[in-house]
Write a protein that holds these residues in place. Structure first.
Motif, PDB file in Angstrom:
ATOM      1  N   THR A  75       0.835  -1.203   0.000  1.00 27.31           N
ATOM      2  CA  THR A  75       0.000   0.000   0.000  1.00 27.31           C
ATOM      3  C   THR A  75       0.865   1.245   0.000  1.00 27.31           C
ATOM      4  N   ARG A  76       1.909   1.243   0.805  1.00 31.81           N
ATOM      5  CA  ARG A  76       2.826   2.392   0.832  1.00 31.81           C
ATOM      6  C   ARG A  76       3.496   2.587  -0.523  1.00 31.81           C
ATOM      7  N   GLU A 119       0.996   4.186  -2.834  1.00 34.41           N
ATOM      8  CA  GLU A 119       0.769   5.592  -2.480  1.00 34.41           C
ATOM      9  C   GLU A 119       1.908   6.474  -2.970  1.00 34.41           C
ATOM     10  N   GLU A 120       3.120   5.964  -2.910  1.00 28.80           N
ATOM     11  CA  GLU A 120       4.278   6.752  -3.337  1.00 28.80           C
ATOM     12  C   GLU A 120       4.297   6.970  -4.843  1.00 28.80           C
ATOM     13  N   GLU A 157       1.491   7.705  -6.512  1.00 27.21           N
ATOM     14  CA  GLU A 157       0.292   8.467  -6.844  1.00 27.21           C
ATOM     15  C   GLU A 157       0.542   9.959  -6.609  1.00 27.21           C
ATOM     16  N   ARG A 203      -7.918   1.982  -6.389  1.00 27.24           N
ATOM     17  CA  ARG A 203      -7.254   3.218  -6.008  1.00 27.24           C
ATOM     18  C   ARG A 203      -7.354   4.293  -7.089  1.00 27.24           C
TER      19      ARG A 203
END
Length: 203
Positions: A28-29, A32-33, A35, A61
């Motif tokens: 998940t991290r 996110e990085e 996006e 997402r």
């Protein structure tokens, strides 16, 4: 690694990652990085998508996702997962070493591989590297998970940072770390996967 046989006999321990909280936090991290702005984020290619677990998560997402795999049984499971999740995700039956022949066109900002590359032989890895280089955008990222190398035989033989940068010429591993994936106990004890993630970006 014979993935068709693995799915035929119901041996797909990598799917247990969806139940591993530490692995979920890691991936998940990483997502996110990549996006950093409002969706849609662009096109994402899920290489060796299997049953579509992580392609579906990317679609949730806000990515426009295409998943590719050679194993029809895995793709059937992926279609069911996509329908159940209520997301849009294109699924392609094709070989990751022949992406363009499978109808994968250029334009992917994110390429995800959660365990395909490290199960390929040397020629296949080089072919996959060439194909990814062709379909990825100039600002693309490759997120790739691989076991550390220490084995031979039917299980994935792993990969190293140096090998990745050789197979993906023009790309650099910008960072890496442990994926925190823990395989089912018999696999973990026997294979000791010690899986790591690698982020590659064009030089």
């Amino acid at each position: 690694m014979n993935y068709e046989l693995a799915y035929a006999v119901g041996f797909h321990p990598w799917e247990t990652a969806i139940e591993n909280e530490e692995f979920i936090e890691t991936i998940t991290r990483l997502f996110e990085e990549e996006e950093g702005r409002d969706p849609p984020y662009g096109r994402a290619l899920d290489i060796g998508t299997g049953s579509g677990i992580w392609g579906v998560e990317l679609a949730k997402r806000g990515w426009q996702v295409t998943g590719i795999d050679t194993v029809e049984k895995a793709l059937r499971r992926a279609r069911d997962r996509v329908e159940e999740a209520g997301v849009e995700m294109d699924l392609v039956h094709g070989d990751v070493t022949e992406l363009r022949a499978a109808g994968i066109d250029p334009g992917y900002r994110l390429v995800l591989d959660t365990g395909t590359y490290h199960g390929l032989n040397r020629d296949q890895r080089e072919a996959m590297g060439r194909e990814v280089d062709t379909v990825a955008t100039p600002d693309a990222t490759v997120l790739l998970l691989a076991w550390k190398p220490k084995r031979r035989g039917p299980l994935p033989r792993g990969a190293t940072r140096a090998e990745l940068e050789t197979v993906f010429p023009g790309w650099t591993v910008t960072d890496l770390g442990r994926s925190e994936f823990t395989a089912p106990k018999p696999v973990e004890v026997l294979a000791k996967p010690n899986e790591h993630w690698y982020r590659l970006r064009r030089e």
